[in-house]
Design an enzyme around this catalytic site. Sequence first.
Site, PDB file in Angstrom:
ATOM      1  N   GLU A  76       0.797  -1.211   0.000  1.00  0.00           N
ATOM      2  CA  GLU A  76       0.000   0.000   0.000  1.00  0.00           C
ATOM      3  C   GLU A  76       0.839   1.274   0.000  1.00  0.00           C
ATOM      4  O   GLU A  76       0.421   2.304  -0.536  1.00  0.00           O
ATOM      5  CB  GLU A  76      -0.924   0.016   1.223  1.00  0.00           C
ATOM      6  CG  GLU A  76      -1.923  -1.123   1.273  1.00  0.00           C
ATOM      7  CD  GLU A  76      -2.966  -1.001   0.186  1.00  0.00           C
ATOM      8  OE1 GLU A  76      -3.579   0.059   0.058  1.00  0.00           O
ATOM      9  OE2 GLU A  76      -3.145  -1.984  -0.557  1.00  0.00           O
ATOM     10  N   ASP A  94      -7.679   7.010  -8.917  1.00  0.00           N
ATOM     11  CA  ASP A  94      -8.308   5.711  -9.176  1.00  0.00           C
ATOM     12  C   ASP A  94      -9.827   5.761  -9.081  1.00  0.00           C
ATOM     13  O   ASP A  94     -10.484   4.726  -9.061  1.00  0.00           O
ATOM     14  CB  ASP A  94      -7.766   4.660  -8.209  1.00  0.00           C
ATOM     15  CG  ASP A  94      -8.070   4.978  -6.752  1.00  0.00           C
ATOM     16  OD1 ASP A  94      -8.582   6.091  -6.481  1.00  0.00           O
ATOM     17  OD2 ASP A  94      -7.789   4.133  -5.887  1.00  0.00           O
ATOM     18  N   THR A  99      -7.456   8.964  -0.694  1.00  0.00           N
ATOM     19  CA  THR A  99      -7.066   7.737  -0.001  1.00  0.00           C
ATOM     20  C   THR A  99      -6.138   8.142   1.136  1.00  0.00           C
ATOM     21  O   THR A  99      -5.192   8.884   0.919  1.00  0.00           O
ATOM     22  CB  THR A  99      -6.331   6.773  -0.946  1.00  0.00           C
ATOM     23  OG1 THR A  99      -7.208   6.405  -2.015  1.00  0.00           O
ATOM     24  CG2 THR A  99      -5.881   5.529  -0.214  1.00  0.00           C
TER      25      THR A  99
END
Length: 291
Positions: A76, A94, A99
């Site tokens: 990640e 994305d 995020t």
Amino acid sequence: MRTRSIGRALPRTATRVALGLALLAVPATALATTAGPADHPAPATARSAPHAARAATGLDDPAKKEIAMQLVSSAENSSLNWKAQYKYIEDIGDGRGYTGGIIGFCSGTHDMLELVELYTQRKPGNVLAKYLPALRKVDGSDSHEGLDPNYTKDWKKAAQDPEFQKAQNDERDRVYFNPAVKQGKADGIGVLGQFAYYDAIVMHGDGSDPTSFSSIRKRALAKAEPPAQGGDEKTYLNAFLDARVWAMKQEEAHSDTSRVDTAQRVFLQKGNLDLHTPLDWKVYGDSYHIG
């Protein structure tokens, strides 16, 4: 490199129900076996002993959980230092909005909203509380409306607060880690298998979507039986990883399957079902080691 499934998050009650129902089955290895005469031990007991010993230490063992956090962070965040990721936040393009944090909570997939709601319940008036209306509005989209220009700066400020760090830990465990470990134990798989479940639910979430964790598991069950149903652990885990790779390839953002091919599959091929150290693996071409 960070990747996320747009449909991964469910409301907290739905997540609990979806995974809770799957936990009704009890592993056969968890059942007590009546011993035979001292000079004639029951064969079934002898056969089940190695699996029972392996299952005694799960991924929720503190040392194993630390390994799990590092393995996920390597994929990640391209780093083993997962605790440095509380402050992480960016839009990686994305389609999931922002995020952030130790597990990649996303503004477009509901779990970031739940995280900030929890933090605000525990600490009203925190620096992120004012963004709750905007987070509710952008949930399910990649929009930054109402978040820019200061949301990322305030997220990093909040990340210095131990209460926000604890909220991230608790939501990671509630939504992803604990359900994955419980399902793994119910299926009779050891530490590596439980980690494979955890990594899958982190990326794909759970629900009825064809690429969700439950759908990946169902696809694997169609090919092999887990140990709780009398199957071979390695055979079942290979089937699960095959199903996971299939799911990843359904979306361009997940098309690099190295977190399975050159990490989890490597451990499985070596028979390291308990994630014993040392561990060596690669993700997205980068090499990692835990001694």
